[in-house]
Design a protein around this motif. Structure first.
Motif, PDB file in Angstrom:
ATOM      1  N   SER A  13     -11.157   3.420  10.236  1.00  0.00           N
ATOM      2  CA  SER A  13     -11.132   4.256  11.132  1.00  0.00           C
ATOM      3  C   SER A  13     -11.960   5.779  10.818  1.00  0.00           C
ATOM      4  N   GLY A  14     -11.880   5.992   9.708  1.00  0.00           N
ATOM      5  CA  GLY A  14     -12.593   7.331   9.094  1.00  0.00           C
ATOM      6  C   GLY A  14     -11.346   8.150   8.689  1.00  0.00           C
ATOM      7  N   GLY A  15     -10.326   7.763   8.822  1.00  0.00           N
ATOM      8  CA  GLY A  15      -9.306   8.759   8.648  1.00  0.00           C
ATOM      9  C   GLY A  15      -9.213   8.680   7.099  1.00  0.00           C
ATOM     10  N   GLU A  60       4.347  -0.920   5.303  1.00  0.00           N
ATOM     11  CA  GLU A  60       3.726  -1.394   6.596  1.00  0.00           C
ATOM     12  C   GLU A  60       2.534  -0.741   6.820  1.00  0.00           C
ATOM     13  N   PRO A  61       1.624  -1.136   7.630  1.00  0.00           N
ATOM     14  CA  PRO A  61       0.367  -0.295   7.728  1.00  0.00           C
ATOM     15  C   PRO A  61       0.487   0.876   8.719  1.00  0.00           C
ATOM     16  N   ILE A  62      -0.154   1.809   8.522  1.00  0.00           N
ATOM     17  CA  ILE A  62      -0.037   2.966   9.402  1.00  0.00           C
ATOM     18  C   ILE A  62      -0.731   2.779  10.934  1.00  0.00           C
ATOM     19  N   PRO A  63      -0.066   2.961  11.745  1.00  0.00           N
ATOM     20  CA  PRO A  63      -0.329   2.545  13.189  1.00  0.00           C
ATOM     21  C   PRO A  63      -2.290   3.471  13.429  1.00  0.00           C
ATOM     22  N   GLU A  64      -2.882   2.562  14.032  1.00  0.00           N
ATOM     23  CA  GLU A  64      -4.076   3.418  14.412  1.00  0.00           C
ATOM     24  C   GLU A  64      -3.895   4.841  15.195  1.00  0.00           C
ATOM     25  N   GLU A  65      -3.103   4.636  16.242  1.00  0.00           N
ATOM     26  CA  GLU A  65      -2.622   5.668  17.016  1.00  0.00           C
ATOM     27  C   GLU A  65      -2.315   7.048  16.241  1.00  0.00           C
ATOM     28  N   LEU A  66      -1.557   6.963  15.469  1.00  0.00           N
ATOM     29  CA  LEU A  66      -0.984   7.845  14.443  1.00  0.00           C
ATOM     30  C   LEU A  66      -2.170   8.277  13.586  1.00  0.00           C
ATOM     31  N   GLU A  72      -7.627  14.056  14.544  1.00  0.00           N
ATOM     32  CA  GLU A  72      -7.692  14.985  15.660  1.00  0.00           C
ATOM     33  C   GLU A  72      -7.057  16.501  15.421  1.00  0.00           C
ATOM     34  N   ASP A  73      -5.914  16.376  14.664  1.00  0.00           N
ATOM     35  CA  ASP A  73      -5.230  17.804  14.092  1.00  0.00           C
ATOM     36  C   ASP A  73      -6.126  18.128  13.259  1.00  0.00           C
TER      37      ASP A  73
END
Length: 76
Positions: A13-15, A60-66, A72-73
């Motif tokens: 996702s680029g994060g 567990e994978p980190i949720p996309e929403e998080l 964004e922050d």
């Protein structure tokens, strides 16, 4: 003496997830007395128990929403 090792993980996702870890240098620490056998047994029991309880959650994978919220922050 302690040092902090840092590594970055980039997600599709680029994060970017920052990873920090503290390391202790063996050659810079004073010599310590060896632990008692009962202390070593307790430490091993505790380590195994904590891994048994929390390894599944930690892996567990980190949720996309998080990840989106974090990204964004960072932009703000």
């Amino acid at each position: 003496m302690f040092a902090i090792a840092t590594g970055n993980v980039t997600f599709l996702s680029g994060g970017v997830l920052m990873h920090h870890r503290m390391e202790k240098f063996m050659d810079e620490s004073p010599a310590k007395k060896p632990k008692k056998t009962s202390d070593q047994a307790f430490d091993l029991w505790l380590k195994r128990g904590l891994h048994q309880l929390f390894d599944d959650v930690a892996n567990e994978p980190i949720p996309e929403e998080l990840l989106k919220l974090i990204e964004e922050d960072r932009r703000d």
